[in-house]
Design an enzyme around this catalytic site. Structure first.
Site, PDB file in Angstrom:
ATOM      1  N   CYS A 156      39.984  22.741 -35.396  1.00  0.00           N
ATOM      2  CA  CYS A 156      38.621  22.617 -34.874  1.00  0.00           C
ATOM      3  C   CYS A 156      37.794  23.873 -35.171  1.00  0.00           C
ATOM      4  CB  CYS A 156      38.670  22.354 -33.366  1.00  0.00           C
ATOM      5  SG  CYS A 156      37.046  22.246 -32.606  1.00  0.00           S
ATOM      6  N   CYS A 190      35.468  25.030 -32.395  1.00  0.00           N
ATOM      7  CA  CYS A 190      36.156  25.723 -31.297  1.00  0.00           C
ATOM      8  C   CYS A 190      36.561  27.135 -31.692  1.00  0.00           C
ATOM      9  CB  CYS A 190      37.423  24.975 -30.895  1.00  0.00           C
ATOM     10  SG  CYS A 190      37.271  23.195 -30.846  1.00  0.00           S
ATOM     11  N   ASP A 191      37.073  27.296 -32.902  1.00  0.00           N
ATOM     12  CA  ASP A 191      37.780  28.540 -33.233  1.00  0.00           C
ATOM     13  C   ASP A 191      37.108  29.414 -34.285  1.00  0.00           C
ATOM     14  OD1 ASP A 191      39.728  27.728 -31.455  1.00  0.00           O
ATOM     15  OD2 ASP A 191      40.894  26.686 -32.972  1.00  0.00           O
TER      16      ASP A 191
END
Ligand code: NAP
Length: 323
Positions: A145, A148-149
């Site tokens: 993701c 997200c990261d």
């Protein structure tokens, strides 16, 4: 012995547990069948159990660890009377109400549970490359993701695997943070749409590595490099990157609903308009199992709330029509 429940929620990621918070606060005493700690798709707590820092979930100024967030969700739902069972549903019968749910032997004559209303929050799993060290380093440089990261890779050199729209979208997004993004594709031609291809080719930070497969990810506690192989020459080499984003597609966890709930060709459940209603009255779906567009913890939680409200109102209507 069959246990009869008013409402059962299958799945315990952000969608299922938010549904549980709302349903338990509505005095429906839900049972959450939370999955089994066996694979990357079934573990209680869902996909967030496989991540480390979550910095985009509202309310946490300094971020929160994925597993810690899910423990909090779980305890919050328990506080209002949610029951949990750690098990995997092996079969459902949605042909009549109450619905039947089997845990364990799917051929047993009686269901393990019956439910007046059912909320499906079984999520989706990211397809993985099945590399020897991939699972061990998931959350430590291996990610599924970018949203997200990506932030954790400011100034780094990283790689994205895949040739579809997801891979290109992630690669383009990651150039906001990384100094260099190597897009690794197993063939010489991208599957992605023309517009995405054009955008990726125009991005000076993206370099393409064609006809190449990743064969392992290396590093002790964090990713330090990846091992790659040229599929035309067979030549193997090591690429020094600190991040490996796997973007080869997702698969919703819908196998047990095949032939009973309407789904798209890709397996995602279909819901009615802007509601969480499925084609079977009394069955509601929320979270990634019906959303291939956003796939965020906060959107999953939002749709879990919607499913619980839809289920609660539907149960009320059922009760009213009996009187
Ligand atoms: P996808 O279109 O199925 O593409 C998956 C890619 O991963 C393919 O290039 C495939 O290679 C590669 N791949 C699959 N298994 C692999 C393996 N084991 N090793 C190496 N490579 C592997 O999946 P997606 O990109 O997630 O997209 C899914 C759907 O969502 C598509 O319809 C897409 O258009 C849509 N989508 C749209 C957007 C957008 O419009 N902004 C963004 C994301 C997704 P091959 O090409 O060789 O098969």
């Amino acid at each position: 012995m069959t246990e009869a429940r008013q409402i059962i929620i299958i799945g315990s990621g952000p969608a299922g547990l938010t549904a549980a918070i709302y349903a338990s606060r509505a005095q429906l005493a839900p049972l959450v069948i939370e999955g089994e700690p066996s694979s990357n798709s079934d573990q209680p707590g869902g996909q967030l159990m496989l991540t480390t820092d979550v910095e985009n979930y509202p309310g946490f100024v300094d971020g929160v660890m994925g597993p810690e967030l899910m423990v909090a969700f779980r305890e919050q739902a328990a506080r209002f009377g949610t029951d949990y069972v750690t098990a995997k549903v092996s079969r459902v019968d949605l042909s009549a109400r109450p619905f039947g749910l089997w845990v364990g032997d799917p051929d047993a004559s009686d269901p393990t549970y019956t439910a007046e209303a059912l909320i499906v929050a079984t999520g989706a799993k990211s397809l993985m490359l099945q590399l020897p060290n991939e699972e061990r380093l998931l959350g430590y440089g291996v990610s599924t993701c970018a949203t997200c990261d990506g932030f954790f890779f400011r100034g780094h050199e990283i790689a994205v695997v895949g040739g579809g729209d997801s891979a290109l979208e992630e690669a383009i997004f990651l150039t906001r943070f990384a100094d260099k993004v190597t897009l690794i594709h197993r063939r010489g031609e991208l599957r992605a749409s023309k517009v995405m291809r054009k955008r990726a080719h125009a991005n000076p930070k993206i370099e393409f590595l064609w006809h190449t497969s990743v064969i392992d990810v290396l590093g002790d506690k964090k990713v330090q490099s990846i091992k790659i192989r040229n599929n035309e020459t067979g030549e193997e080499s090591v690429l020094p990157v600190t991040g490996l984003f796997v973007a080869i597609g997702h698969q919703p966890n819908t196998a047990i609903f095949k032939g009973q709930l309407d789904m798209e060709d890709s397996g995602y459940l279909q819901t009615l308009g802007t509601t969480t209603y499925t084609n079977v009255e009394g069955v509601f779906a929320c979270g990634d199992v019906q959303d291939h567009r956003y796939r965020q913890a906060v959107t999953a939680a939002g749709s879990g709330c919607m499913a619980a409200i839809d289920a609660e109102r539907w149960l009320e209507d059922q009760a009213a029509s009996r009187h």
